[in-house]
Design a protein around this motif. Structure first.
Motif, PDB file in Angstrom:
ATOM      1  N   LEU A 240       0.757  -1.275   0.063  1.00 31.32           N
ATOM      2  CA  LEU A 240      -0.011   0.003   0.063  1.00 31.32           C
ATOM      3  C   LEU A 240       0.881   1.239  -0.072  1.00 31.32           C
ATOM      4  O   LEU A 240       0.528   2.250  -0.585  1.00 31.32           O
ATOM      5  N   THR A 241       1.883   1.327   0.877  1.00 35.73           N
ATOM      6  CA  THR A 241       2.819   2.447   0.850  1.00 35.73           C
ATOM      7  C   THR A 241       3.671   2.628  -0.413  1.00 35.73           C
ATOM      8  O   THR A 241       4.345   3.794  -0.387  1.00 35.73           O
ATOM      9  N   ALA A 242       3.978   1.838  -0.966  1.00 30.89           N
ATOM     10  CA  ALA A 242       4.934   1.693  -2.306  1.00 30.89           C
ATOM     11  C   ALA A 242       3.998   2.314  -3.278  1.00 30.89           C
ATOM     12  O   ALA A 242       4.619   2.643  -4.462  1.00 30.89           O
ATOM     13  N   ALA A 243       2.853   2.431  -3.411  1.00 31.89           N
ATOM     14  CA  ALA A 243       2.013   3.090  -4.313  1.00 31.89           C
ATOM     15  C   ALA A 243       2.221   4.539  -4.427  1.00 31.89           C
ATOM     16  O   ALA A 243       2.631   5.026  -3.529  1.00 31.89           O
ATOM     17  N   PRO A 244       1.966   5.237  -5.791  1.00 33.89           N
ATOM     18  CA  PRO A 244       2.299   6.595  -5.743  1.00 33.89           C
ATOM     19  C   PRO A 244       1.554   7.215  -5.056  1.00 33.89           C
ATOM     20  O   PRO A 244       0.345   7.032  -4.577  1.00 33.89           O
ATOM     21  N   ASN A 265      11.412   1.565   5.584  1.00 32.37           N
ATOM     22  CA  ASN A 265      12.608   2.184   4.851  1.00 32.37           C
ATOM     23  C   ASN A 265      13.415   0.696   4.505  1.00 32.37           C
ATOM     24  O   ASN A 265      13.772   0.587   3.312  1.00 32.37           O
ATOM     25  N   ALA A 266      13.481  -0.372   5.328  1.00 37.13           N
ATOM     26  CA  ALA A 266      14.383  -1.319   4.977  1.00 37.13           C
ATOM     27  C   ALA A 266      13.648  -2.038   3.739  1.00 37.13           C
ATOM     28  O   ALA A 266      14.370  -2.839   2.815  1.00 37.13           O
ATOM     29  N   GLN A 267      12.389  -2.082   3.560  1.00 43.51           N
ATOM     30  CA  GLN A 267      11.838  -2.542   2.534  1.00 43.51           C
ATOM     31  C   GLN A 267      11.773  -1.606   1.326  1.00 43.51           C
ATOM     32  O   GLN A 267      11.230  -1.923   0.196  1.00 43.51           O
ATOM     33  N   GLY A 268      12.353  -0.488   1.318  1.00 40.42           N
ATOM     34  CA  GLY A 268      12.445   0.294   0.109  1.00 40.42           C
ATOM     35  C   GLY A 268      11.415   1.499   0.018  1.00 40.42           C
ATOM     36  O   GLY A 268      11.361   2.271  -1.127  1.00 40.42           O
ATOM     37  N   VAL A 269      10.518   1.663   1.070  1.00 39.53           N
ATOM     38  CA  VAL A 269       9.671   2.640   0.992  1.00 39.53           C
ATOM     39  C   VAL A 269      10.239   3.892   1.823  1.00 39.53           C
ATOM     40  O   VAL A 269      10.198   3.855   3.049  1.00 39.53           O
ATOM     41  N   PRO A 270      10.306   4.987   1.080  1.00 39.25           N
ATOM     42  CA  PRO A 270      10.841   6.116   1.852  1.00 39.25           C
ATOM     43  C   PRO A 270       9.884   6.694   2.910  1.00 39.25           C
ATOM     44  O   PRO A 270       8.789   7.275   2.498  1.00 39.25           O
ATOM     45  N   SER A 271      10.217   6.520   4.229  1.00 42.52           N
ATOM     46  CA  SER A 271       9.459   6.789   5.382  1.00 42.52           C
ATOM     47  C   SER A 271       9.812   7.609   6.558  1.00 42.52           C
ATOM     48  O   SER A 271      11.291   7.576   6.793  1.00 42.52           O
ATOM     49  N   GLY A 293       7.687  15.695  -0.060  1.00 42.61           N
ATOM     50  CA  GLY A 293       7.778  14.650  -0.981  1.00 42.61           C
ATOM     51  C   GLY A 293       8.926  13.503  -0.728  1.00 42.61           C
ATOM     52  O   GLY A 293       8.966  12.642  -1.523  1.00 42.61           O
ATOM     53  N   LYS A 294       9.983  14.106  -0.278  1.00 41.03           N
ATOM     54  CA  LYS A 294      11.189  13.180   0.045  1.00 41.03           C
ATOM     55  C   LYS A 294      10.861  11.749   0.612  1.00 41.03           C
ATOM     56  O   LYS A 294      11.340  10.803   0.427  1.00 41.03           O
ATOM     57  N   ALA A 295       9.688  11.906   1.769  1.00 44.71           N
ATOM     58  CA  ALA A 295       9.432  10.967   2.063  1.00 44.71           C
ATOM     59  C   ALA A 295       7.960  10.595   1.696  1.00 44.71           C
ATOM     60  O   ALA A 295       7.110  11.644   2.113  1.00 44.71           O
ATOM     61  N   THR A 296       7.257   9.315   1.161  1.00 45.50           N
ATOM     62  CA  THR A 296       6.123   9.348   0.818  1.00 45.50           C
ATOM     63  C   THR A 296       5.378   8.662   1.756  1.00 45.50           C
ATOM     64  O   THR A 296       4.005   8.657   1.591  1.00 45.50           O
ATOM     65  N   THR A 297       5.691   8.258   3.039  1.00 44.93           N
ATOM     66  CA  THR A 297       4.941   7.769   4.059  1.00 44.93           C
ATOM     67  C   THR A 297       5.532   8.263   5.380  1.00 44.93           C
ATOM     68  O   THR A 297       6.547   8.399   5.871  1.00 44.93           O
ATOM     69  N   LEU A 298       4.229   8.776   6.131  1.00 43.42           N
ATOM     70  CA  LEU A 298       4.577   9.257   7.473  1.00 43.42           C
ATOM     71  C   LEU A 298       3.843   8.022   8.371  1.00 43.42           C
ATOM     72  O   LEU A 298       2.601   7.830   8.281  1.00 43.42           O
ATOM     73  N   VAL A 299       4.652   7.649   9.354  1.00 40.80           N
ATOM     74  CA  VAL A 299       4.488   6.719  10.282  1.00 40.80           C
ATOM     75  C   VAL A 299       4.336   7.342  11.596  1.00 40.80           C
ATOM     76  O   VAL A 299       5.320   7.883  12.240  1.00 40.80           O
ATOM     77  N   ALA A 300       2.974   7.538  12.246  1.00 42.13           N
ATOM     78  CA  ALA A 300       2.877   8.279  13.345  1.00 42.13           C
ATOM     79  C   ALA A 300       1.860   7.597  14.257  1.00 42.13           C
ATOM     80  O   ALA A 300       1.198   6.812  14.183  1.00 42.13           O
ATOM     81  N   THR A 301       1.951   8.276  15.585  1.00 37.85           N
ATOM     82  CA  THR A 301       0.790   7.896  16.679  1.00 37.85           C
ATOM     83  C   THR A 301       0.016   8.773  16.428  1.00 37.85           C
ATOM     84  O   THR A 301      -0.016   9.868  15.643  1.00 37.85           O
ATOM     85  N   ASP A 302      -0.980   9.056  17.488  1.00 39.50           N
ATOM     86  CA  ASP A 302      -1.974   9.963  17.295  1.00 39.50           C
ATOM     87  C   ASP A 302      -1.730  11.365  17.703  1.00 39.50           C
ATOM     88  O   ASP A 302      -2.388  12.189  17.403  1.00 39.50           O
ATOM     89  N   ALA A 314      -3.817  10.908   0.118  1.00 46.81           N
ATOM     90  CA  ALA A 314      -4.963  10.010  -0.539  1.00 46.81           C
ATOM     91  C   ALA A 314      -5.331   8.823   0.306  1.00 46.81           C
ATOM     92  O   ALA A 314      -6.411   8.253   0.298  1.00 46.81           O
ATOM     93  N   LEU A 315      -4.390   8.315   1.315  1.00 51.25           N
ATOM     94  CA  LEU A 315      -4.550   7.232   1.748  1.00 51.25           C
ATOM     95  C   LEU A 315      -4.213   7.095   3.282  1.00 51.25           C
ATOM     96  O   LEU A 315      -2.965   7.670   3.655  1.00 51.25           O
ATOM     97  N   VAL A 316      -5.004   6.760   4.137  1.00 49.76           N
ATOM     98  CA  VAL A 316      -4.685   6.866   5.628  1.00 49.76           C
ATOM     99  C   VAL A 316      -4.845   5.464   5.973  1.00 49.76           C
ATOM    100  O   VAL A 316      -5.852   4.659   5.716  1.00 49.76           O
ATOM    101  N   VAL A 317      -3.924   4.825   6.883  1.00 48.36           N
ATOM    102  CA  VAL A 317      -3.763   3.407   7.189  1.00 48.36           C
ATOM    103  C   VAL A 317      -3.834   3.251   8.819  1.00 48.36           C
ATOM    104  O   VAL A 317      -2.834   3.725   9.112  1.00 48.36           O
TER     105      VAL A 317
END
Length: 507
Positions: A240-244, A265-271, A293-302, A314-317
């Motif tokens: 999901l996170t590797a999508a545009p 990040n280890a899987q190649g998804v800039p996070s 846009g350098k990081a395409t994914t933000l991993v966060a707590t509340d 466009a996507l929240v997981v």
């Protein structure tokens, strides 16, 4: 022909400033509240996150100060805007900047986690608009560095979140220090018992406007629950996170956010990660990487559910389903903003089925529940586009260090980033302060320092990085170039559920 804002009574200098920002049509909450707030009435505005509440209170605050024309006095701000988190305070300051620049008003943003001396100096110089988190403001008031007896208008933003964080006793002390006949504006997604007490005690004959509630469905938002096994949780998240485009992934714990960002990040998804254990400098760098846009994914707590405003997420997981429905709704509110579409996905493990059902029922949504694996076609439907990966994930330069440090606060054992952001008084809309969070979660890292265990999102042997020494302790860096793409306006929110044991391993 006057703009729509001008027809609502907004002064031309302010409506012109909005037009220059590309804002020409008011949102429903703005259209409903502005006539009364501009007329000087106390207003209670209720609307979900992302409904445009910020300009609903900034416009009347600036208009009132310009009309009165009183000069700012030392240590006595002319208005005060209270926000529950540092991130939200900074977002408000950013929205205020063009209005302040157009009118010549001075602004200051104060919150904890950074040195107070620049904030004290800014208050002494005189401030028109003070944006503050309750904790630091109370400290400054107790020291005599700030007095609110000249505040012409007071604003309480995200009042329900103030209540959730236990800030309402402090809010009462702050409002008690403002003139009884001053204008007061309160905005909240819900009107819980604690917020209702504030309304009855401090608002005089308030006009109530409710354009939607926290449970109001968003027509452009799709809700999904992905029923996954423990082994499939990370591969599905990776796909999901590797999508545009930009994706925000929420975890329940700070350690979970750090670990998941590292795994992606280890899987190649800039996070990048965002949570209360990060130092001030690391938070700012990570947010800037996500915004740019350098990081395409933000991993966060509340910590990020209120105060992160990026219109093209466009996507929240929900990698971990939230505990209660209000957290779900505020997390989901990071997408489907500014008229764009969005998708929310909740990951669900076997033993979480009952909890997730109760959660979505309380939130007033009817998600589509699907048992998925990494090859399920629904993943491509929800997050369309070619999957792309960057070897080593994301590497961020850490200022003031020799070599490269891992993203978001360092790996291994050591101190998280010690960046300090100076809160400075500014004119023309440049608000002082940096970015960060004032919440119960962040109190363990006052002063911008946090000691923690575990690798950061950007660094580990898995990521193919190298270890370097820096001012903030050892940090794991990763080689590789960062890549960022823009997601199309259509998007989804995905939720996953899984067993308790698997959830613990993923945190």
């Amino acid at each position: 022909m006057p703009s729509t804002f001008a027809r609502l009574g907004v002064p031309a200098v302010l409506s012109d400033a909005l037009t220059q920002q590309g804002i020409t049509e008011p949102t429903p909450i703005q259209a409903a509240t502005l006539p009364d707030s501009l007329a000087g009435r106390d207003v209670l505005g209720r609307g979900r996150t992302g409904s445009g509440k910020t300009y609903a209170f900034l416009l009347p605050v600036v208009a009132r100060l310009v009309a009165s024309g009183r000069p700012a006095q030392s240590t006595r701000p002319r208005s005060v805007i209270l926000a529950p988190t540092r991130e939200l305070a900074v977002q408000i300051a950013d929205s205020l900047a063009p209005l302040a620049a157009a009118t010549g008003l001075s602004t200051l943003t104060v919150f904890g986690g950074v040195g107070q001396n620049p904030q004290v100096k800014g208050l002494r110089a005189g401030v028109d608009v003070l944006i503050a988190c309750p904790g630091r403001l109370l400290d400054l008031m107790g020291q005599g560095a700030c007095r609110l007896d000249q505040a012409e208008v007071s604003v309480l933003d995200e009042a329900d979140h103030m209540a959730d964080l236990g800030f309402l006793p402090g809010v009462k002390r702050i409002l008690d220090a403002t003139p009884r006949d001053s204008q007061r504006l309160l905005f909240s997604a819900t009107l819980d018992a604690g917020v209702d007490v504030i309304v009855k005690r401090y608002l005089t004959n308030p006009v109530t406007h409710e354009t939607d509630s926290a449970q109001s469905p968003v027509s452009t938002m799709d809700h999904h629950v992905f029923h996954v096994t423990a082994d499939h949780r990370l591969p599905v998240l990776k796909d999901l996170t590797a999508a545009p485009g930009r994706t925000v992934v929420f975890t329940r714990t700070k350690y979970g956010a750090k670990k998941l960002a590292k795994q992606l990040n280890a899987q190649g998804v800039p996070s990048v990660e965002l949570h209360g254990n990060l130092g001030q400098g690391a938070r700012q760098r990570n947010l800037e990487a996500f915004h740019s846009g350098k990081a395409t994914t933000l991993v966060a707590t509340d910590i990020a559910a209120r105060g992160i405003h990026v219109d093209d997420v466009a996507l929240v997981v929900h990698a971990d389903p939230p505990v209660e429905h209000k957290a779900y709704l505020h997390r989901a509110g990071r997408t489907a903003r500014a008229g764009n579409a969005g998708t929310v996905v909740t990951m669900m493990l076997d033993e979480q089925v009952r909890d997730v059902k109760a959660l979505t029922r309380a939130a007033g949504i009817k998600p589509r529940t699907t048992r998925v694996d990494p090859s399920h076609p629904l993943l491509l439907e929800i997050a369309p586009g070619e999957r792309s990966f960057v070897e080593g994930g994301l590497v961020l330069e850490v200022p003031g260090q020799n070599g490269r440090g891992g993203q978001g606060g360092g790996g291994g054992r050591g101190r998280g980033g010690q960046g300090r952001s100076q809160g400075q008084r500014s004119r023309g809309g440049r608000s002082g302060g940096g970015q960060g969070q004032e919440s119960q979660e962040a109190r363990g890292s006052r002063g911008g320092r946090g000691r923690g265990r575990g690798a950061a999102a950007g660094g580990s042997a898995q990521g193919g990085g190298r270890r370097t020494s820096g001012q903030s302790g050892r940090s794991g860096g990763q080689s590789g170039r960062s890549g960022g793409q823009t997601r199309s306006s259509g998007g989804s929110v995905v939720a996953f559920s899984s067993s308790t044991s698997a959830g613990r391993r993923g945190r």
